[in-house]
Design a protein around this motif. Structure first.
Motif, mmCIF file in Angstrom:
data_model
loop_
_atom_site.group_PDB
_atom_site.id
_atom_site.type_symbol
_atom_site.label_atom_id
_atom_site.label_comp_id
_atom_site.label_asym_id
_atom_site.label_seq_id
_atom_site.Cartn_x
_atom_site.Cartn_y
_atom_site.Cartn_z
ATOM 1 N N CYS A 20 -3.616 140.126 27.800
ATOM 2 C CA CYS A 20 -3.118 139.456 28.994
ATOM 3 C C CYS A 20 -4.174 138.421 29.386
ATOM 4 N N SER A 21 -3.823 137.141 29.279
ATOM 5 C CA SER A 21 -4.793 136.066 29.499
ATOM 6 C C SER A 21 -4.423 135.213 30.699
ATOM 7 N N TYR A 22 -5.466 134.798 31.392
ATOM 8 C CA TYR A 22 -5.323 133.834 32.477
ATOM 9 C C TYR A 22 -5.836 132.501 31.947
ATOM 10 N N LEU A 23 -5.071 131.427 32.172
ATOM 11 C CA LEU A 23 -5.418 130.102 31.675
ATOM 12 C C LEU A 23 -5.322 129.089 32.795
ATOM 13 N N LYS A 24 -6.183 128.088 32.706
ATOM 14 C CA LYS A 24 -6.173 127.037 33.719
ATOM 15 C C LYS A 24 -6.386 125.688 33.033
ATOM 16 N N GLY A 25 -5.535 124.723 33.376
ATOM 17 C CA GLY A 25 -5.609 123.401 32.787
ATOM 18 C C GLY A 25 -6.725 122.558 33.386
ATOM 19 N N ILE A 26 -7.177 121.599 32.585
ATOM 20 C CA ILE A 26 -8.231 120.684 33.018
ATOM 21 C C ILE A 26 -8.094 119.389 32.219
ATOM 22 N N LYS A 46 -6.393 116.411 27.623
ATOM 23 C CA LYS A 46 -5.929 117.571 28.373
ATOM 24 C C LYS A 46 -6.416 118.828 27.661
ATOM 25 N N ALA A 47 -6.792 119.828 28.447
ATOM 26 C CA ALA A 47 -7.283 121.069 27.858
ATOM 27 C C ALA A 47 -6.929 122.238 28.774
ATOM 28 N N TRP A 48 -7.148 123.433 28.270
ATOM 29 C CA TRP A 48 -7.092 124.632 29.092
ATOM 30 C C TRP A 48 -8.274 125.505 28.746
ATOM 31 N N VAL A 49 -8.730 126.249 29.738
ATOM 32 C CA VAL A 49 -9.722 127.298 29.516
ATOM 33 C C VAL A 49 -9.015 128.612 29.803
ATOM 34 N N GLY A 50 -9.378 129.621 29.035
ATOM 35 C CA GLY A 50 -8.707 130.904 29.207
ATOM 36 C C GLY A 50 -9.630 132.066 28.906
ATOM 37 N N CYS A 51 -9.229 133.212 29.404
ATOM 38 C CA CYS A 51 -9.922 134.473 29.159
ATOM 39 C C CYS A 51 -8.848 135.548 29.291
ATOM 40 N N GLY A 52 -8.964 136.592 28.482
ATOM 41 C CA GLY A 52 -7.969 137.648 28.554
ATOM 42 C C GLY A 52 -8.556 139.023 28.382
ATOM 43 N N PHE A 53 -7.824 139.991 28.868
ATOM 44 C CA PHE A 53 -8.251 141.385 28.692
ATOM 45 C C PHE A 53 -7.257 142.093 27.790
ATOM 46 N N TRP A 54 -7.764 143.089 27.100
ATOM 47 C CA TRP A 54 -6.973 143.869 26.150
ATOM 48 C C TRP A 54 -6.364 145.057 26.873
ATOM 49 N N GLN A 55 -5.066 145.216 26.728
ATOM 50 C CA GLN A 55 -4.409 146.336 27.370
ATOM 51 C C GLN A 55 -4.565 147.574 26.496
ATOM 52 N N LYS A 56 -4.775 148.689 27.140
ATOM 53 C CA LYS A 56 -4.932 149.955 26.427
ATOM 54 C C LYS A 56 -3.583 150.401 25.891
ATOM 55 N N LYS A 57 -3.612 150.991 24.731
ATOM 56 C CA LYS A 57 -2.360 151.494 24.128
ATOM 57 C C LYS A 57 -2.062 152.885 24.617
#
Length: 173
Positions: A149-155, A162-173
């Motif tokens: 699940c990643s959050y992204l933001k344009g810049i 144009k670009a985006w930066v993002g970071c995400g976390f891994w969901q537990k199974k």
């Protein structure tokens, strides 16, 4: 006929009337701690890139070393792509964990279930400017396929790309 006396009408009215309340409650629910951390990392990187995008080697070095830009305990890391929808490009221009991806066009790369993820992200950034997206991806820490699940933001970079930066976390199974 009195609609208020009809039990079916009353049930439908109650259900329709309660749906916006349920949505509002869901939207106001706070994010889990790992999602808050993920979003905070993206906001910090976004501010840094906004100032330093004229020197991408400085940006790349910061993505790998700046303590506010990752969380090794939670396997959170930053990625950045320059994109051009018309040219079908999503060029990796920053990667904290896999710097060998820098310079590669990932536009046509599909998730294991066939989604054109980078196209989806570019469209979301164009429309919303930022947001969350969920997808299956190879976790580089465990070398297993997991839901991310990643959050992204344009810049817009100083050179106009144009670009985006993002970071995400891994969901537990």
């Amino acid at each position: 006929m009195n609609f208020w006396a009809n039990p079916l009408f009353l049930i439908i009215w109650l259900v329709i009337g309660l749906i916006p309340v349920a949505d509002a409650q869901q939207q106001s629910r706070p994010l889990p701690a790992v999602a808050e951390k993920t979003k905070a990392i993206v906001e910090a990187v976004h501010a840094f890139v906004n100032v330093h995008s004229n020197d991408m080697s400085t940006v790349q070095h910061a993505l790998q070393t700046h303590p506010d830009f990752f969380d090794r305990d939670k396997n959170l890391y930053v990625f950045m792509h320059c994109y051009n929808i018309e040219k079908k490009e999503a060029i990796c221009c920053g990667q904290a964990v896999r710097p060998e991806l820098i310079g590669k066009n990932m536009w046509h790369l599909r998730t294991p279930n066939g989604r054109l993820l980078f196209y989806e992200i570019a469209r979301m950034i164009e429309k919303e400017g930022q947001g969350w997206i969920q997808y299956d991806w190879l976790n580089p820490y465990t070398n297993t396929l997991q839901t991310k699940c990643s959050y992204l933001k344009g810049i817009v970079l100083k050179d106009g790309r144009k670009a985006w930066v993002g970071c995400g976390f891994w969901q537990k199974k």
